[in-house]
Design a protein around this motif. Structure first.
Motif, PDB file in Angstrom:
ATOM      1  N   VAL A  60      34.502  58.593  76.097  1.00  0.00           N
ATOM      2  CA  VAL A  60      34.563  57.240  75.548  1.00  0.00           C
ATOM      3  C   VAL A  60      35.644  56.479  76.267  1.00  0.00           C
ATOM      4  CG1 VAL A  60      34.813  55.947  73.430  1.00  0.00           C
ATOM      5  CG2 VAL A  60      34.078  58.313  73.350  1.00  0.00           C
ATOM      6  N   ALA A  61      35.418  55.234  76.595  1.00  0.00           N
ATOM      7  CA  ALA A  61      36.493  54.385  77.100  1.00  0.00           C
ATOM      8  C   ALA A  61      37.227  53.824  75.897  1.00  0.00           C
ATOM      9  CB  ALA A  61      35.900  53.255  77.932  1.00  0.00           C
ATOM     10  N   ALA A  62      38.484  54.179  75.759  1.00  0.00           N
ATOM     11  CA  ALA A  62      39.194  53.795  74.533  1.00  0.00           C
ATOM     12  C   ALA A  62      39.624  52.339  74.563  1.00  0.00           C
ATOM     13  CB  ALA A  62      40.400  54.694  74.335  1.00  0.00           C
ATOM     14  N   ARG A  77      27.064  65.500  76.792  1.00  0.00           N
ATOM     15  CA  ARG A  77      27.601  66.395  77.815  1.00  0.00           C
ATOM     16  C   ARG A  77      28.443  65.614  78.790  1.00  0.00           C
ATOM     17  NH1 ARG A  77      28.715  70.368  76.797  1.00  0.00           N
ATOM     18  NH2 ARG A  77      27.557  71.455  75.207  1.00  0.00           N
ATOM     19  N   ILE A 135      47.981  59.882  70.809  1.00  0.00           N
ATOM     20  CA  ILE A 135      47.271  60.323  69.608  1.00  0.00           C
ATOM     21  C   ILE A 135      46.402  61.539  69.901  1.00  0.00           C
ATOM     22  CG2 ILE A 135      45.133  58.987  69.810  1.00  0.00           C
ATOM     23  CD1 ILE A 135      45.552  58.158  66.907  1.00  0.00           C
ATOM     24  N   THR A 136      46.173  61.845  71.164  1.00  0.00           N
ATOM     25  CA  THR A 136      45.360  63.012  71.502  1.00  0.00           C
ATOM     26  C   THR A 136      46.261  64.157  71.943  1.00  0.00           C
ATOM     27  OG1 THR A 136      45.146  62.309  73.786  1.00  0.00           O
ATOM     28  CG2 THR A 136      43.421  61.617  72.265  1.00  0.00           C
ATOM     29  N   GLN A 141      40.669  60.401  75.788  1.00  0.00           N
ATOM     30  CA  GLN A 141      39.759  60.422  74.640  1.00  0.00           C
ATOM     31  C   GLN A 141      38.844  61.637  74.708  1.00  0.00           C
ATOM     32  OE1 GLN A 141      39.482  58.215  71.838  1.00  0.00           O
ATOM     33  NE2 GLN A 141      41.539  58.003  72.652  1.00  0.00           N
ATOM     34  N   PRO A 142      38.570  62.253  73.574  1.00  0.00           N
ATOM     35  CA  PRO A 142      37.733  63.453  73.601  1.00  0.00           C
ATOM     36  C   PRO A 142      36.265  63.128  73.875  1.00  0.00           C
ATOM     37  CG  PRO A 142      38.241  62.831  71.343  1.00  0.00           C
ATOM     38  CD  PRO A 142      39.022  61.903  72.228  1.00  0.00           C
ATOM     39  N   ARG A 143      35.546  64.140  74.322  1.00  0.00           N
ATOM     40  CA  ARG A 143      34.110  64.033  74.549  1.00  0.00           C
ATOM     41  C   ARG A 143      33.409  64.045  73.184  1.00  0.00           C
ATOM     42  NH1 ARG A 143      30.180  67.628  74.250  1.00  0.00           N
ATOM     43  NH2 ARG A 143      31.688  69.242  73.678  1.00  0.00           N
ATOM     44  N   ILE A 144      32.461  63.139  73.013  1.00  0.00           N
ATOM     45  CA  ILE A 144      31.751  63.068  71.740  1.00  0.00           C
ATOM     46  C   ILE A 144      30.824  64.264  71.594  1.00  0.00           C
ATOM     47  CG2 ILE A 144      30.183  61.631  70.357  1.00  0.00           C
ATOM     48  CD1 ILE A 144      32.874  60.398  70.891  1.00  0.00           C
ATOM     49  N   PHE A 145      30.686  64.772  70.374  1.00  0.00           N
ATOM     50  CA  PHE A 145      29.758  65.855  70.072  1.00  0.00           C
ATOM     51  C   PHE A 145      28.349  65.456  70.488  1.00  0.00           C
ATOM     52  CE2 PHE A 145      28.765  69.584  67.456  1.00  0.00           C
ATOM     53  CZ  PHE A 145      27.420  69.412  67.207  1.00  0.00           C
TER      54      PHE A 145
END
Lengths: 441, 331
Positions: free
Chosen positions: B329-331, B325, B270-271, B318-322
């Motif tokens: 996230v552990a999916a 830094r 999905i990424t 998983q992308p880095r959250i806004f």
């Protein structure tokens, strides 16, 4: 990444052509005004009138309850008919002061002293803003005076004015900037003085060239105020996205903008501050965009706070035969209304009437993992995964996966080809977590 | 009394694309491939595809949750499976493959969106295991349109008659007989092979259309083709007897697999970063199986293997959250 945008986001059709060229005009006073005590963030106001009292336009009807609270004032002269439950735009029944408006009154407020603001101390200015009941007019209705007095442990270096107005249909901020730029800049001057900042940036989406030009022309030479055009994208007007577009900084997750030295204020709120020191009037009216193809005569109106939706829509020619949905706010984050007796609040930016073919369909398909929601989310969450958790009630897992960072902008649900109500799931998840936290406390 | 108002939850508006629209556009984009199949293999090719579609659609209708045919995903499964089969395969086998693929590749997992493995490939893997001879019997390309190839109408559970005239696929020729095939023949599709795999240009055209409409994520196919090209070019440099990159790219089911199987939204990551990784893994496995494996063709197993790894790939990319830094996230 240039200074005028942010990553991800979506591009809903703007639909601003319905009202973007219509000058602001004043609507007549309605026969009845409803003033809910809860129309700002923080503690609701406490009534200070009784049934049967006569009030003039601008008289207080409820007092602030503490620091994070503001008073509420009568937006029209009349008699207090009731202090009772009344439909609130958020769908609940809430305590409200109901005023029967004097039909033939001149609606002239009581004469008042308007102190010259430069002769006041900062604390007095902030007190005057609170006494005028000024709140954020961008929708969140956060008490503005609290923002003017940030905690001392964070130095504020930049004031950012939010003129993005990224929601489709809404043009109240646009018209305010285009028609009253001097008032906006005066309000900025007062704010900069209170905050002790020397730099201000006004962010305006590029689809408002006349507003940008008007602000540029009216810019004072003695202050560092710059007008920054922004890319047209939703949700450019979200606080964190705006700060990132203007400064390149990402506000740390869970923190307020003040931790990165920035204060953000909506254009309408700035204009309201200016009016306090121009006319001395409290916040009793605001500019509302009434629009949508389900409405006969869209307009940008000065509306008395507390005007019922029913009266507002009737003044705009009423709903067309195809109009079926009335939304307070914009179509992305606004609240659909079931009862047109609900009133316009201080934080009501617009009223949009949609036709049936414009509303969301009901059929929901399973998630096909297309990944569009990940590409849309402006805070880089995984809405697909969060939605899977929400569907089975695993709210703690949602919290672990940063549900708190979700600002409910709705970009994910907007792009989902399976029509999954993701934003609704996240709202329910947040509410469930709040209830659990309150229960455990 | 006002007429009743519609009350929805926000957002109250949606973008135009819907899941059925995406699925049916994928079906439509296969039209050039089906037309090419008709050109090269005549009515036999079309019958095999139709049989697979019938098996898939019927299974979804009778064993599925009901009302799901309209979203087009069963049709896609049947079409892709049919295009991956030899043109002379007995129709009952094609039908059974479609049924198995939908039943065990999709329905037992919980229906659309829940499966881990590509249903068309599950069906094909089943047929490969159950009917190894029939599925490797390749009728020659060309001949009159109405000529029936293979033993299409063999009765169920009877042994199909072996056609007097068969040909090997380019990959089979290479592995088992050491013959090379002209590149031009490979690109235009004038070789033996499964119904849809030969027409590389038609496949690329369909894929380009879908990518332009954003119904297909280009990263996985590009990653696969790049990886196959680079890895096989490197191997060819070291040992010139091994096939070179153009041969690897245009032979066998790689184009069909890269553009249509590996881009199946449900069973791919999905990424975006995950899609690059997915494609890389498939590319490496295809080359390894083709060169050192027991089978001449490796695309099917390469994709199925990487399908199994998709949940891990999703978790790891998983992308880095806004506003955080470096923290992931552990999916």
């Amino acid at each position: 990444m240039t200074a005028s945008g942010f990553r991800h986001g979506v591009h809903p059709p703007e639909e601003k052509g319905l009202t973007s060229r219509l000058p602001i005009r004043r609507m007549p006073f309605p026969d009845e005004i409803i003033l809910p005590l809860r129309q700002h963030a923080g503690k609701p106001a406490i009534p200070c009138v009784r049934v049967g009292d006569h009030v003039e336009r601008g008289d207080p009807v409820a007092l602030a309850d503490g620091w994070v609270s503001v008073p509420i004032h009568a937006s029209a002269a009349g008699t207090v008919a009731a202090i009772d439950w009344w439909p609130h735009p958020d769908g609940s029944m809430a305590q409200a002061v109901r005023i029967r408006v004097d039909r033939f009154a001149a609606q002239v407020p009581r004469p008042r002293m308007v102190p010259h603001w430069e002769g006041l101390s900062t604390d007095q200015v902030i007190g005057a803003v609170q006494d005028a009941g000024v709140v954020g007019l961008g929708g969140a209705a956060f008490p503005t005076h609290v923002k003017l007095a940030p905690p001392k442990d964070h130095a504020v270096h930049t004031l950012i004015i939010n003129g993005a107005e990224c929601e489709p249909y809404l043009t109240s901020d646009h018209r305010t900037m285009a028609e009253y730029p001097d008032r906006v800049l005066f309000g900025i001057r007062v704010m900069m003085h209170c905050l002790g900042v020397t730099r201000c940036v006004v962010g305006v989406e590029r689809n408002k060239p006349d507003a940008i030009a008007a602000l540029e022309r009216a810019r004072p030479a003695d202050l560092d105020i710059s007008i920054l055009p922004l890319t047209v994208k939703y949700p450019q007007g979200a606080e964190k996205m705006l700060i990132h577009a203007v400064t390149g900084i990402e506000v740390p997750s869970g923190q307020l903008p003040v931790t990165v030295g920035v204060v953000v204020q909506n254009v309408g709120s700035v204009s309201a501050i200016a009016e306090v020191f121009e006319t001395g009037l409290p916040l009793i009216e605001r500019i509302v965009t009434v629009s949508g193809r389900g409405l006969r005569r869209p307009a940008n109106l000065i509306v008395p706070v507390g005007t019922k939706l029913r009266d507002l829509i009737a003044y705009c020619g009423g709903m067309t035969d195809e109009g079926v949905e009335v939304i307070i706010g914009g179509p992305m984050m606004g609240q659909a209304q079931a009862d047109l007796d609900a009133p316009v609040l201080k934080g009501t930016t617009g009223v949009v009437v949609l036709r049936r073919e414009e509303t969301r369909q009901e059929k929901v398909y399973p998630c096909i993992h297309c990944g569009r929601c990940l590409e849309a989310c402006p805070v880089f969450l995984n809405p697909s995964l969060l939605g899977d958790f929400a569907r089975v009630g695993r709210y703690e897992d949602m919290a672990e996966h940063h549900l708190a960072d979700c600002m409910l902008c709705g970009s994910c649900a907007y792009v989902c080809p399976s029509n999954i109500p993701l934003a609704q799931f996240f709202q329910a998840g947040k509410a469930a977590l709040r209830r659990a936290a309150a229960g455990a406390a | 009394m006002t007429a009743s108002l519609v009350v929805t939850a926000s957002p109250h508006v949606r973008s135009q694309d819907s899941t059925p629209v995406i699925m049916w556009n994928v079906v439509g984009s296969l039209a050039p491939v089906v037309a090419a199949a008709a050109w090269f293999f005549g009515v036999s090719g079309l019958l095999v595809v139709a049989a697979a579609v019938v098996g898939a659609v019927a299974t979804e209708h009778f064993l599925g949750r009901g009302g799901t045919l309209a979203d087009g995903s069963a049709a896609i499964t049947g079409l892709l499976l049919g295009l991956a089969l030899p043109p002379g395969l007995p129709l009952w086998m094609a039908c059974l493959g479609g049924a198995f693929g939908i039943a065990f590749g999709k329905l037992v997992w919980g229906g659309l969106g829940q499966n881990v493995f590509n249903p068309a490939l599950v069906g094909r893997a089943f047929l490969q295991a159950a009917f190894p001879v029939a599925i490797t019997t390749w009728p020659p390309v060309g001949g009159p349109f109405w000529a029936l190839k293979g033993d299409l109408f063999a009765l169920p559970f009877t042994r199909p008659a072996t056609d007097a005239v068969t040909s090997a696929t380019p990959l089979g020729l290479l592995k088992f007989e050491g013959h090379a095939t002209r590149l031009l023949d490979l690109v235009t599709g004038a070789t033996g092979g499964s119904v849809g795999e030969t027409a590389a240009l038609a496949i690329l055209a369909g894929g380009a259309f879908l990518a332009w409409k954003r119904y297909l994520n280009w990263r996985a196919p590009v990653s696969i083709l790049l990886t196959v090209a680079v890895v096989s070019a490197l191997i060819h440099l070291v040992d010139p007897h091994r096939p070179d990159a153009p041969f690897m790219l245009f032979s066998g089911g790689l184009m069909l697999g890269a553009v249509y199987m590996a881009t199946d939204l449900v069973t791919s990551p999905i990424t975006n970063l995950g899609r690059w990784v997915f494609g890389f893994g498939i590319g490496v496995l295809v080359v390894v199986i083709r060169i050192w494996g027991g089978l001449p063709e490796g695309v099917m197993y390469a994709i199925l293997f990487m399908n199994a790894l998709v949940p891990f790939i999703n978790r790891a990319t998983q992308p880095r959250i806004f506003g955080s830094r470096g923290a992931k996230v552990a999916a």
